[in-house]
Design a protein around this motif. Sequence first.
Motif, PDB file in Angstrom:
ATOM      1  N   ALA A  26      -2.565   1.549  -0.217  1.00  0.00           N
ATOM      2  CA  ALA A  26      -1.218   2.067  -0.444  1.00  0.00           C
ATOM      3  C   ALA A  26      -1.030   3.419   0.203  1.00  0.00           C
ATOM      4  O   ALA A  26      -0.251   4.218  -0.265  1.00  0.00           O
ATOM      5  CB  ALA A  26      -0.945   2.157  -1.945  1.00  0.00           C
ATOM      6  N   GLY A  27      -1.742   3.653   1.260  1.00  0.00           N
ATOM      7  CA  GLY A  27      -1.665   4.950   1.909  1.00  0.00           C
ATOM      8  C   GLY A  27      -0.264   5.361   2.255  1.00  0.00           C
ATOM      9  O   GLY A  27       0.156   6.471   1.984  1.00  0.00           O
ATOM     10  N   GLY A  28       0.503   4.457   2.866  1.00  0.00           N
ATOM     11  CA  GLY A  28       1.865   4.796   3.257  1.00  0.00           C
ATOM     12  C   GLY A  28       2.738   5.113   2.067  1.00  0.00           C
ATOM     13  O   GLY A  28       3.459   6.097   2.055  1.00  0.00           O
ATOM     14  N   ASP A  99       4.749   2.113 -10.072  1.00  0.00           N
ATOM     15  CA  ASP A  99       4.509   0.693  -9.818  1.00  0.00           C
ATOM     16  C   ASP A  99       3.318   0.231 -10.654  1.00  0.00           C
ATOM     17  O   ASP A  99       2.196   0.109 -10.146  1.00  0.00           O
ATOM     18  CB  ASP A  99       4.243   0.463  -8.319  1.00  0.00           C
ATOM     19  CG  ASP A  99       4.249  -1.003  -7.934  1.00  0.00           C
ATOM     20  OD1 ASP A  99       4.131  -1.868  -8.830  1.00  0.00           O
ATOM     21  OD2 ASP A  99       4.356  -1.296  -6.733  1.00  0.00           O
ATOM     22  N   PRO A 100       3.537  -0.020 -11.944  1.00  0.00           N
ATOM     23  CA  PRO A 100       2.431  -0.383 -12.842  1.00  0.00           C
ATOM     24  C   PRO A 100       1.648  -1.604 -12.367  1.00  0.00           C
ATOM     25  O   PRO A 100       0.428  -1.651 -12.526  1.00  0.00           O
ATOM     26  CB  PRO A 100       3.119  -0.670 -14.178  1.00  0.00           C
ATOM     27  CG  PRO A 100       4.418   0.053 -14.114  1.00  0.00           C
ATOM     28  CD  PRO A 100       4.817   0.054 -12.662  1.00  0.00           C
ATOM     29  N   GLN A 101       2.339  -2.563 -11.768  1.00  0.00           N
ATOM     30  CA  GLN A 101       1.647  -3.772 -11.309  1.00  0.00           C
ATOM     31  C   GLN A 101       0.625  -3.415 -10.223  1.00  0.00           C
ATOM     32  O   GLN A 101      -0.522  -3.867 -10.263  1.00  0.00           O
ATOM     33  CB  GLN A 101       2.661  -4.786 -10.777  1.00  0.00           C
ATOM     34  CG  GLN A 101       2.046  -6.101 -10.381  1.00  0.00           C
ATOM     35  CD  GLN A 101       3.079  -7.080  -9.871  1.00  0.00           C
ATOM     36  OE1 GLN A 101       4.253  -6.765  -9.708  1.00  0.00           O
ATOM     37  NE2 GLN A 101       2.639  -8.302  -9.605  1.00  0.00           N
ATOM     38  N   LEU A 102       1.023  -2.599  -9.263  1.00  0.00           N
ATOM     39  CA  LEU A 102       0.108  -2.174  -8.209  1.00  0.00           C
ATOM     40  C   LEU A 102      -1.002  -1.297  -8.788  1.00  0.00           C
ATOM     41  O   LEU A 102      -2.159  -1.415  -8.388  1.00  0.00           O
ATOM     42  CB  LEU A 102       0.860  -1.420  -7.110  1.00  0.00           C
ATOM     43  CG  LEU A 102       0.028  -0.955  -5.916  1.00  0.00           C
ATOM     44  CD1 LEU A 102      -0.674  -2.115  -5.232  1.00  0.00           C
ATOM     45  CD2 LEU A 102       0.914  -0.206  -4.927  1.00  0.00           C
ATOM     46  N   GLU A 146     -15.845 -11.747  -1.169  1.00  0.00           N
ATOM     47  CA  GLU A 146     -14.704 -12.583  -0.759  1.00  0.00           C
ATOM     48  C   GLU A 146     -13.506 -12.344  -1.677  1.00  0.00           C
ATOM     49  O   GLU A 146     -12.364 -12.220  -1.211  1.00  0.00           O
ATOM     50  CB  GLU A 146     -15.094 -14.061  -0.782  1.00  0.00           C
ATOM     51  CG  GLU A 146     -15.985 -14.477   0.364  1.00  0.00           C
ATOM     52  CD  GLU A 146     -16.439 -15.932   0.260  1.00  0.00           C
ATOM     53  OE1 GLU A 146     -16.122 -16.620  -0.750  1.00  0.00           O
ATOM     54  OE2 GLU A 146     -17.142 -16.386   1.188  1.00  0.00           O
ATOM     55  N   ALA A 147     -13.760 -12.276  -2.989  1.00  0.00           N
ATOM     56  CA  ALA A 147     -12.672 -12.031  -3.943  1.00  0.00           C
ATOM     57  C   ALA A 147     -12.052 -10.657  -3.693  1.00  0.00           C
ATOM     58  O   ALA A 147     -10.819 -10.502  -3.717  1.00  0.00           O
ATOM     59  CB  ALA A 147     -13.200 -12.120  -5.374  1.00  0.00           C
ATOM     60  N   GLN A 148     -12.893  -9.663  -3.419  1.00  0.00           N
ATOM     61  CA  GLN A 148     -12.398  -8.316  -3.185  1.00  0.00           C
ATOM     62  C   GLN A 148     -11.526  -8.264  -1.923  1.00  0.00           C
ATOM     63  O   GLN A 148     -10.419  -7.725  -1.940  1.00  0.00           O
ATOM     64  CB  GLN A 148     -13.568  -7.345  -3.038  1.00  0.00           C
ATOM     65  CG  GLN A 148     -13.134  -5.923  -2.743  1.00  0.00           C
ATOM     66  CD  GLN A 148     -14.294  -5.049  -2.343  1.00  0.00           C
ATOM     67  OE1 GLN A 148     -15.197  -5.495  -1.634  1.00  0.00           O
ATOM     68  NE2 GLN A 148     -14.271  -3.815  -2.801  1.00  0.00           N
ATOM     69  N   LEU A 149     -12.030  -8.831  -0.838  1.00  0.00           N
ATOM     70  CA  LEU A 149     -11.267  -8.792   0.412  1.00  0.00           C
ATOM     71  C   LEU A 149      -9.999  -9.637   0.314  1.00  0.00           C
ATOM     72  O   LEU A 149      -8.958  -9.272   0.864  1.00  0.00           O
ATOM     73  CB  LEU A 149     -12.139  -9.236   1.586  1.00  0.00           C
ATOM     74  CG  LEU A 149     -13.302  -8.300   1.905  1.00  0.00           C
ATOM     75  CD1 LEU A 149     -14.130  -8.842   3.059  1.00  0.00           C
ATOM     76  CD2 LEU A 149     -12.816  -6.898   2.204  1.00  0.00           C
ATOM     77  N   GLY A 150     -10.074 -10.755  -0.415  1.00  0.00           N
ATOM     78  CA  GLY A 150      -8.879 -11.570  -0.643  1.00  0.00           C
ATOM     79  C   GLY A 150      -7.822 -10.804  -1.426  1.00  0.00           C
ATOM     80  O   GLY A 150      -6.635 -10.840  -1.093  1.00  0.00           O
ATOM     81  N   ALA A 151      -8.265 -10.090  -2.463  1.00  0.00           N
ATOM     82  CA  ALA A 151      -7.327  -9.285  -3.260  1.00  0.00           C
ATOM     83  C   ALA A 151      -6.728  -8.176  -2.412  1.00  0.00           C
ATOM     84  O   ALA A 151      -5.532  -7.869  -2.514  1.00  0.00           O
ATOM     85  CB  ALA A 151      -8.048  -8.696  -4.473  1.00  0.00           C
ATOM     86  N   HIS A 157      -0.284  -7.655   1.850  1.00  0.00           N
ATOM     87  CA  HIS A 157       0.882  -8.516   2.115  1.00  0.00           C
ATOM     88  C   HIS A 157       2.039  -8.143   1.188  1.00  0.00           C
ATOM     89  O   HIS A 157       3.189  -8.036   1.624  1.00  0.00           O
ATOM     90  CB  HIS A 157       0.531 -10.000   1.939  1.00  0.00           C
ATOM     91  CG  HIS A 157      -0.163 -10.607   3.105  1.00  0.00           C
ATOM     92  ND1 HIS A 157       0.449 -10.793   4.324  1.00  0.00           N
ATOM     93  CD2 HIS A 157      -1.430 -11.075   3.245  1.00  0.00           C
ATOM     94  CE1 HIS A 157      -0.407 -11.340   5.168  1.00  0.00           C
ATOM     95  NE2 HIS A 157      -1.565 -11.512   4.532  1.00  0.00           N
ATOM     96  N   GLN A 158       1.736  -7.966  -0.086  1.00  0.00           N
ATOM     97  CA  GLN A 158       2.785  -7.613  -1.044  1.00  0.00           C
ATOM     98  C   GLN A 158       3.378  -6.247  -0.727  1.00  0.00           C
ATOM     99  O   GLN A 158       4.577  -6.049  -0.848  1.00  0.00           O
ATOM    100  CB  GLN A 158       2.232  -7.653  -2.466  1.00  0.00           C
ATOM    101  CG  GLN A 158       1.954  -9.065  -2.939  1.00  0.00           C
ATOM    102  CD  GLN A 158       1.312  -9.118  -4.309  1.00  0.00           C
ATOM    103  OE1 GLN A 158       0.749  -8.140  -4.786  1.00  0.00           O
ATOM    104  NE2 GLN A 158       1.393 -10.273  -4.944  1.00  0.00           N
ATOM    105  N   TYR A 159       2.533  -5.328  -0.325  1.00  0.00           N
ATOM    106  CA  TYR A 159       3.020  -4.005   0.024  1.00  0.00           C
ATOM    107  C   TYR A 159       3.931  -4.074   1.251  1.00  0.00           C
ATOM    108  O   TYR A 159       4.985  -3.433   1.288  1.00  0.00           O
ATOM    109  CB  TYR A 159       1.844  -3.057   0.273  1.00  0.00           C
ATOM    110  CG  TYR A 159       2.284  -1.679   0.667  1.00  0.00           C
ATOM    111  CD1 TYR A 159       2.969  -0.876  -0.232  1.00  0.00           C
ATOM    112  CD2 TYR A 159       2.041  -1.191   1.941  1.00  0.00           C
ATOM    113  CE1 TYR A 159       3.391   0.387   0.128  1.00  0.00           C
ATOM    114  CE2 TYR A 159       2.458   0.070   2.307  1.00  0.00           C
ATOM    115  CZ  TYR A 159       3.138   0.850   1.404  1.00  0.00           C
ATOM    116  OH  TYR A 159       3.559   2.095   1.766  1.00  0.00           O
TER     117      TYR A 159
END
Length: 195
Positions: A26-28, A99-102, A146-151, A157-159
């Motif tokens: 979320a750098g940007g 953004d609580p979800q993020l 794999e789970a970490q990189l997928g997340a 994508h969502q960002y």
Amino acid sequence: MMTTRRPSIGLCWILAAVCVALTLHAGGQLQADGEAMASPPSVDSASFVDHYLEVAEEIDPALAEQLRSMCQSDPVRFSKALRQLGPTLSELVHLRQSDPQLFWRKIRELHLEATIETLAANIRSARGRGETVNPATEVQLRGLVEAQLGARLKSRHQYLDKMRQELERAEAELSKESDNFSASVGERVRWLLTR
């Protein structure tokens, strides 16, 4: 004689992961939001410290406990620790509010990162002692990565989708302002002459 507890390796990895996760994911957004937080509250502010400690608790309860203990026993050292952790925790505090979800996604990613680092350290340690590592452990590590990189990809994508929506809104506002340019100029001139 009072002994000081040194932070665990897992705690150090979590703090490093906080910095990396915020920068990569979320750098940007955090940079843009950072402009809105140009004057952060002072370290002495009770609510400021409470928010920091709440976020620290979500990252690692042991970290939060160390900070609470330090706050009471050594306020000067606590202030220095907050200055070091401050920017990272401040960004997470702000993210929790904006953004609580993020925020919760990032906390889960940090916990996953800590689990991965601990498991990898155990494998390296076992290999260093010349022990044979259980193949299931290496498969588990691969699955966690794999789970970490997928997340991480999903978060990015969502960002990007969120950024696109914000860009569309900004373009619509700009178009509206351009369409009403003459009326806005007239309205501003009238206001300047009648105030």
